[in-house]
Design an enzyme around this catalytic site. Structure first.
Site, PDB file in Angstrom:
ATOM      1  N   ASN A  65      39.393  39.837  50.361  1.00 50.40           N
ATOM      2  CA  ASN A  65      38.167  40.541  50.085  1.00 50.40           C
ATOM      3  C   ASN A  65      37.843  42.034  51.619  1.00 50.40           C
ATOM      4  O   ASN A  65      37.740  41.245  52.723  1.00 50.40           O
ATOM      5  CB  ASN A  65      36.595  40.627  49.584  1.00 50.40           C
ATOM      6  CG  ASN A  65      35.748  39.853  50.169  1.00 50.40           C
ATOM      7  OD1 ASN A  65      36.070  38.791  50.673  1.00 50.40           O
ATOM      8  ND2 ASN A  65      34.846  39.722  49.449  1.00 50.40           N
ATOM      9  N   GLU A  93      35.422  44.370  52.779  1.00 49.90           N
ATOM     10  CA  GLU A  93      34.213  45.333  52.512  1.00 49.90           C
ATOM     11  C   GLU A  93      34.590  47.028  53.578  1.00 49.90           C
ATOM     12  O   GLU A  93      35.336  46.698  54.391  1.00 49.90           O
ATOM     13  CB  GLU A  93      33.210  44.719  53.024  1.00 49.90           C
ATOM     14  CG  GLU A  93      32.683  43.661  51.982  1.00 49.90           C
ATOM     15  CD  GLU A  93      31.170  42.278  51.885  1.00 49.90           C
ATOM     16  OE1 GLU A  93      30.478  42.949  53.313  1.00 49.90           O
ATOM     17  OE2 GLU A  93      31.560  42.025  50.652  1.00 49.90           O
ATOM     18  N   CYS A 112      38.481  44.084  46.266  1.00 52.92           N
ATOM     19  CA  CYS A 112      38.018  42.716  45.957  1.00 52.92           C
ATOM     20  C   CYS A 112      39.642  41.863  46.587  1.00 52.92           C
ATOM     21  O   CYS A 112      40.949  42.311  46.569  1.00 52.92           O
ATOM     22  CB  CYS A 112      38.244  42.110  44.943  1.00 52.92           C
ATOM     23  SG  CYS A 112      36.815  42.741  44.075  1.00 52.92           S
ATOM     24  N   GLU A 124      41.035  39.586  44.935  1.00 49.54           N
ATOM     25  CA  GLU A 124      42.418  39.673  43.488  1.00 49.54           C
ATOM     26  C   GLU A 124      43.250  40.919  43.844  1.00 49.54           C
ATOM     27  O   GLU A 124      44.493  40.420  43.902  1.00 49.54           O
ATOM     28  CB  GLU A 124      41.124  39.413  42.483  1.00 49.54           C
ATOM     29  CG  GLU A 124      40.931  37.572  42.014  1.00 49.54           C
ATOM     30  CD  GLU A 124      39.450  38.799  42.532  1.00 49.54           C
ATOM     31  OE1 GLU A 124      38.828  39.278  43.863  1.00 49.54           O
ATOM     32  OE2 GLU A 124      38.392  37.342  42.012  1.00 49.54           O
ATOM     33  N   CYS A 136      35.640  39.643  39.280  1.00 50.12           N
ATOM     34  CA  CYS A 136      35.289  40.553  38.819  1.00 50.12           C
ATOM     35  C   CYS A 136      36.082  41.156  37.541  1.00 50.12           C
ATOM     36  O   CYS A 136      37.256  40.840  37.225  1.00 50.12           O
ATOM     37  CB  CYS A 136      34.405  41.826  39.879  1.00 50.12           C
ATOM     38  SG  CYS A 136      36.413  42.811  39.847  1.00 50.12           S
TER      39      CYS A 136
HETATM   40  N1  THU Z   1      34.677  40.166  45.580  1.00 47.09           N
HETATM   41  C1  THU Z   1      36.116  39.541  44.970  1.00 47.09           C
HETATM   42  O1  THU Z   1      36.920  40.071  46.150  1.00 47.09           O
HETATM   43  N2  THU Z   1      36.488  39.267  43.975  1.00 47.09           N
HETATM   44  C2  THU Z   1      35.697  39.098  43.168  1.00 47.09           C
HETATM   45  O2  THU Z   1      35.921  38.678  41.707  1.00 47.09           O
HETATM   46  C3  THU Z   1      34.289  39.334  42.661  1.00 47.09           C
HETATM   47  C4  THU Z   1      33.617  39.828  44.118  1.00 47.09           C
HETATM   48  C5  THU Z   1      34.687  40.645  46.292  1.00 47.09           C
HETATM   49  C6  THU Z   1      33.755  42.276  46.759  1.00 47.09           C
HETATM   50  C7  THU Z   1      32.331  41.468  47.714  1.00 47.09           C
HETATM   51  O3  THU Z   1      33.200  42.351  49.038  1.00 47.09           O
HETATM   52  C8  THU Z   1      31.992  40.306  47.527  1.00 47.09           C
HETATM   53  O4  THU Z   1      32.608  39.713  47.002  1.00 47.09           O
HETATM   54  C9  THU Z   1      30.613  40.292  47.023  1.00 47.09           C
HETATM   55  O5  THU Z   1      30.578  41.183  45.241  1.00 47.09           O
END
Ligand code: THU
Length: 133
Positions: A47, A49, A58, A60, A89
């Site tokens: 991920n 941010e 994300c 994935e 997600c």
């Molecule tokens: N996140 C992912 O990388 N994958 C997911 O399927 C759900 C959420 C990340 C996004 C964000 O950086 C952190 O998790 C919290 O939501």
């Protein structure tokens, strides 16, 4: 597609390496993903941010992009987090379904020696598919 045990282990190990690169200064929730390409290679994503929170991508979806740019297609994915496992997600489920609505999804923990393998169609029943009119 059923994943061999050795493949599940390979994907979890790769996703753990990806998780170590997560850029998550806002949530402190590091996620690593490893996609098995249709050609047998494995691609990583973490991920990423952003201070403008909505721009976060994300793990994935970053792993899916790495797979495509390498010239192959996603066939399975593993997702690793610390603590209790999480499923991708909703947005990532839809992006994965683009390539195989029934792909195996491995949910794993970096801190507990446990994992679960699910089918994407159980996670996203009734996925949207665009059909040209
Ligand atoms: N996140 C992912 O990388 N994958 C997911 O399927 C759900 C959420 C990340 C996004 C964000 O950086 C952190 O998790 C919290 O939501």
């Amino acid at each position: 597609m059923d994943l061999a045990k050795v493949t599940v282990e390979r994907l979890i190990e790769a996703a753990r390496r990806a998780q170590a690169q997560a850029y998550a200064p806002y949530s402190s929730f590091a996620v690593g993903a490893a996609v098995l390409g249709a050609d047998g290679r494995v691609f990583l994503g973490c991920n990423v941010e952003n201070s403008s929170f909505g721009l976060t991508v994300c793990a994935e979806r970053n792993a899916v992009a790495a797979t495509l740019v390498a010239g192959t297609r996603p066939a399975a994915v593993a997702v690793v987090v610390n603590g209790k496992t999480v499923a991708p997600c909703g947005a990532c489920r839809q992006v994965l379904a683009e390539f195989d609505p029934g792909m195996p999804v491995v949910l794993a923990s970096a801190t507990h020696d446990s994992h679960e393998v699910m089918s994407l169609d159980a996670l996203l029943p009734g996925a949207f598919h665009f059909e040209k009119p």
